[in-house]
Design a protein around this motif. Structure first.
Motif, mmCIF file in Angstrom:
data_model
loop_
_atom_site.group_PDB
_atom_site.id
_atom_site.type_symbol
_atom_site.label_atom_id
_atom_site.label_comp_id
_atom_site.label_asym_id
_atom_site.label_seq_id
_atom_site.Cartn_x
_atom_site.Cartn_y
_atom_site.Cartn_z
ATOM 1 N N MET A 1 88.610 44.327 18.296
ATOM 2 C CA MET A 1 87.222 44.557 18.618
ATOM 3 C C MET A 1 86.394 44.802 17.357
ATOM 4 O O MET A 1 85.429 44.113 17.125
ATOM 5 C CB MET A 1 87.108 45.726 19.586
ATOM 6 N N TYR A 2 86.782 45.805 16.556
ATOM 7 C CA TYR A 2 86.104 46.069 15.288
ATOM 8 C C TYR A 2 87.061 45.734 14.151
ATOM 9 O O TYR A 2 88.240 46.041 14.208
ATOM 10 C CB TYR A 2 85.664 47.536 15.206
ATOM 11 N N ARG A 3 86.513 45.110 13.113
ATOM 12 C CA ARG A 3 87.348 44.710 11.975
ATOM 13 C C ARG A 3 86.987 45.429 10.688
ATOM 14 O O ARG A 3 87.782 45.464 9.761
ATOM 15 C CB ARG A 3 87.239 43.209 11.754
ATOM 16 N N ASN A 4 85.759 45.979 10.598
ATOM 17 C CA ASN A 4 85.294 46.575 9.353
ATOM 18 C C ASN A 4 84.397 47.768 9.682
ATOM 19 O O ASN A 4 83.245 47.594 10.053
ATOM 20 C CB ASN A 4 84.535 45.524 8.530
ATOM 21 N N ILE A 5 84.940 48.973 9.538
ATOM 22 C CA ILE A 5 84.249 50.205 9.933
ATOM 23 C C ILE A 5 83.784 50.958 8.695
ATOM 24 O O ILE A 5 84.541 51.138 7.742
ATOM 25 C CB ILE A 5 85.178 51.094 10.782
ATOM 26 N N LEU A 6 82.543 51.416 8.750
ATOM 27 C CA LEU A 6 81.966 52.227 7.675
ATOM 28 C C LEU A 6 81.724 53.631 8.185
ATOM 29 O O LEU A 6 81.171 53.821 9.272
ATOM 30 C CB LEU A 6 80.638 51.615 7.206
ATOM 31 N N VAL A 7 82.118 54.622 7.385
ATOM 32 C CA VAL A 7 81.820 56.014 7.707
ATOM 33 C C VAL A 7 81.147 56.659 6.492
ATOM 34 O O VAL A 7 81.778 56.895 5.475
ATOM 35 C CB VAL A 7 83.077 56.793 8.172
#
Length: 144
Positions: free
Chosen positions: A1-7
């Motif tokens: 679903m998500y491939r590149n997450i930023l926090v």
């Protein structure tokens, strides 16, 4: 679903909840995880002799603080067996740095705290989070 997450991180307690959520999501989806911490620019004034801290000293302190925040996220991810890329960015407005970074790195999710170090300056969400929600096309998960 998500491939590149930023926090994004500002080192606040509420941000640590967002970090843990981002790590969990990255592990679940096998996604890449990135973090940034935004450094404040030097507050130039018309009367430079009255600056309490020289510019280079200010920049060095800002970098140390931002780098330590990024390092904490990288270590938290490593503790969960996940790698994380970390960056520090200088910007007058953190929300602009966050949205620009998310776009340039093709992030498909931003996980951020409802408010940060500036406290609850808006009724429901912190002002930086609200601006990211308003100006960013990337989906955003807000952690309270």
């Amino acid at each position: 679903m998500y491939r590149n997450i930023l926090v994004p991180t500002d080192g606040s307690d509420i941000t640590s909840k967002a970090v843990q959520t981002a790590i969990s999501l990255a592990k679940t989806f096998g996604a890449k995880l990135s973090t940034i911490s935004v450094k404040e620019p030097f507050p130039y004034s018309a009367i430079s002799e009255m600056q309490p801290v020289p510019p280079q000293e200010f920049y060095d302190a800002q970098e140390r603080i931002a780098a330590s925040r990024v390092k904490a996220v990288i270590e938290a991810a490593a503790d969960q067996g996940l790698s994380c890329e970390g960056h520090t960015v200088e910007a007058l407005h953190p929300w602009e740095a966050i949205t620009d970074y998310a776009k340039s790195q093709e992030c498909d999710l931003i996980v951020m705290a409802s408010h940060g170090r500036r406290g609850v300056s808006a009724l429901l969400l912190g002002s930086e989070t609200q601006k990211v929600l308003t100006h960013c096309a990337v989906p955003i998960l807000v952690i309270k």
